[in-house]
Design an enzyme around this catalytic site. Structure first.
Site, short mmCIF file in Angstrom:
data_model
loop_
_atom_site.label_atom_id
_atom_site.label_comp_id
_atom_site.label_asym_id
_atom_site.label_seq_id
_atom_site.Cartn_x
_atom_site.Cartn_y
_atom_site.Cartn_z
N ASP A 1 -1.66 6.52 6.41
CA ASP A 1 -2.69 5.59 5.97
C ASP A 1 -2.92 4.61 7.13
O ASP A 1 -2.08 3.76 7.41
CB ASP A 1 -2.20 4.84 4.71
CG ASP A 1 -3.16 3.75 4.25
OD1 ASP A 1 -4.21 3.54 4.89
OD2 ASP A 1 -2.85 3.10 3.22
N LYS B 1 -11.83 -2.13 6.73
CA LYS B 1 -10.95 -2.95 7.56
C LYS B 1 -11.40 -2.93 9.02
O LYS B 1 -11.50 -3.96 9.64
CB LYS B 1 -9.50 -2.46 7.45
CG LYS B 1 -8.96 -2.38 6.03
CD LYS B 1 -8.62 -3.74 5.47
CE LYS B 1 -8.35 -3.77 3.96
NZ LYS B 1 -7.53 -2.73 3.40
N TRP C 1 0.83 -1.21 0.00
CA TRP C 1 0.00 0.00 0.00
C TRP C 1 0.86 1.25 0.00
O TRP C 1 0.53 2.23 -0.68
CB TRP C 1 -0.99 -0.02 1.16
CG TRP C 1 -1.91 -1.20 1.11
CD1 TRP C 1 -2.00 -2.22 2.00
CD2 TRP C 1 -2.86 -1.52 0.07
NE1 TRP C 1 -2.94 -3.14 1.60
CE2 TRP C 1 -3.48 -2.73 0.42
CE3 TRP C 1 -3.24 -0.89 -1.12
CZ2 TRP C 1 -4.47 -3.34 -0.37
CZ3 TRP C 1 -4.21 -1.49 -1.92
CH2 TRP C 1 -4.81 -2.69 -1.53
C1 LIG Z 1 -6.90 -2.19 2.08
C2 LIG Z 1 -5.91 -1.11 2.20
C3 LIG Z 1 -5.82 -0.06 1.27
C4 LIG Z 1 -6.70 0.01 0.04
O1 LIG Z 1 -7.97 0.39 0.39
P1 LIG Z 1 -9.11 0.60 -0.72
O2 LIG Z 1 -10.21 1.17 0.13
O3 LIG Z 1 -9.41 -0.73 -1.30
O4 LIG Z 1 -8.61 1.55 -1.72
C5 LIG Z 1 -4.90 0.92 1.49
N1 LIG Z 1 -4.08 0.90 2.54
C6 LIG Z 1 -4.12 -0.08 3.45
C7 LIG Z 1 -3.19 -0.05 4.61
C8 LIG Z 1 -5.04 -1.12 3.32
O5 LIG Z 1 -5.08 -2.11 4.21
#
Ligand SMILES: *Cc1c(COP(=O)(O)O)cnc(C)c1O
Length: 355
Positions: free
Chosen positions: A167, A191, A100
């Site tokens: 993030d 998540k 990511w």
């Molecule tokens: C799943 C995830 C993403 C991507 O998220 P989307 O909502 O599918 O764009 C980005 N960063 C992390 C840390 C993730 O676990």
């Protein structure tokens, strides 16, 4: 009976939340209308949006500190681009700890200069780099708090001296941090907060308005702030379910209480991974292990069918590792009960006894 759901995302949500969400789809607030067929400008939905934004700030301890919470669309993946669009003028510093982060860097490079301060890529991201230098003249520093795929998690965040962007998709609301260290936090809902379809963005307003480029409305944080996350039709159902999950968390006692359970779950599973001779953890340094996503392997591939059959019989779902890591990944988000981890540990012990 409901399965033990270790899915990495979309992932487990509290059963009480699913129940309320299901009811609201049929009849919301006794309106004799569905949540998903009323106007997002109606009083009933505006309340949901305000409640969700306030709860997010409250949990993070960021109320009255110059922060705004937004519920946007496009996933965390669109934030990779939006962050750079809104904040990157000269150059930006990125810590590369996983797939990511790597994708965030790729998007930022479309906008301007990116300095990768450190990376663990050559070791398939099995550790968190430390002791790196962050250029003081960068516009911001970007990191990923929890690496969902590899199962590593940052424990100590650097003192940057420049705005820190994080993030937190896969560990937001799971542990206490000094969230005021961050100028921008984003997290895809699916998540640890709700269904897929909305992204929480928490921004310190003072960092905005400093780039010279023209920003398209939908990519412009200022536009979304001015319209209270209602510049266009928001993702009404995901926002509502996120609000319910944030209320559920508040009723449990907030992040500090859920963190205790999260620590217990992680300890229970990692102790078994370390003790049981059939298994080994993927992450190189124990201090980098994620409390949300535990990655591990079965040492003897001959036992794969036995182990997976036992998992199935025990009602365990979603334990397969990401294709780039292989093996197994147990995602232990807020809504996963301790009992589910115990069921997994029991299976690991059963297979050990039979081997
Ligand atoms: C799943 C995830 C993403 C991507 O998220 P989307 O909502 O599918 O764009 C980005 N960063 C992390 C840390 C993730 O676990």
């Amino acid at each position: 009976m409901k399965k033990h759901n270790f899915s990495a995302g979309p992932c487990i949500l509290p059963q009480s939340v699913l129940q309320k969400a299901a009811e609201a789809v049929l009849d919301f607030n006794n309106l004799n209308l569905s949540l998903i067929e009323i106007s997002h400008r109606s009083k009933d939905f505006v309340e949901v949006m305000e409640n969700a934004r306030n709860l997010a700030l409250e949990h993070l301890g960021l109320q009255d500190k110059g922060y705004k919470a937004l519920f946007l669309q496009g996933g965390a993946s669109l934030e990779f681009l939006m962050v750079a669009y809104n904040l990157l003028e000269k150059k930006a510093a990125y810590l590369n700890t996983g797939t990511w982060s790597d994708k965030a860097i790729k998007e930022a490079k479309l906008i301007g200069e990116v300095v990768e301060v450190a990376t663990s890529k050559s070791d398939n991201f099995n550790f968190i780099p430390k002791n790196y230098q962050i250029p003081k003249d960068a516009d911001y520093f970007h990191c990923t708090s929890n690496n969902t795929i590899f199962g590593t998690q940052i424990q100590d965040f650097p003192d940057t001296g420049i705005p820190m962007v994080c993030d937190m998709s896969s560990d937001i609301f799971s542990r206490q941090l000094d969230f005021s260290k961050f100028s921008l936090i984003y997290a895809g809902a699916q998540k640890n907060m709700g269904p897929a379809g909305t992204t929480l963005v928490v921004i310190k307003e003072e960092i905005l308005g400093k780039v010279s480029r023209a920003i398209p409305s939908m990519l412009n944080y200022k536009v979304h702030i001015a319209k209270d996350s209602m510049f266009n039709t928001p993702a009404v159902f995901p926002v509502y379910v996120s609000m319910l999950t944030l209320e559920w968390l508040k009723n449990l006692g907030g992040i500090s209480e859920i963190e205790k359970v999260n620590n217990q779950k992680a300890e229970l599973l990692y102790n078994e991974i370390d003790r049981n001779p059939l298994f080994e953890g993927f992450v190189a340094n124990k201090e980098d292990r994620s409390k949300m996503n535990a990655t591990f392997n079965l040492k003897n591939e001959d036992l794969k069918a036995t182990f997976e059959n036992q998992l199935k019989q025990a009602g365990i779902n979603g334990l397969n590792g990401h294709r780039s890591v292989g093996g197994y990944r147990a995602s232990m988000y807020n809504a996963l009960p301790l009992e589910s981890v115990q069921v997994l540990v029991d299976v690991m012990q059963t297979v050990e006894k039979g081997a």
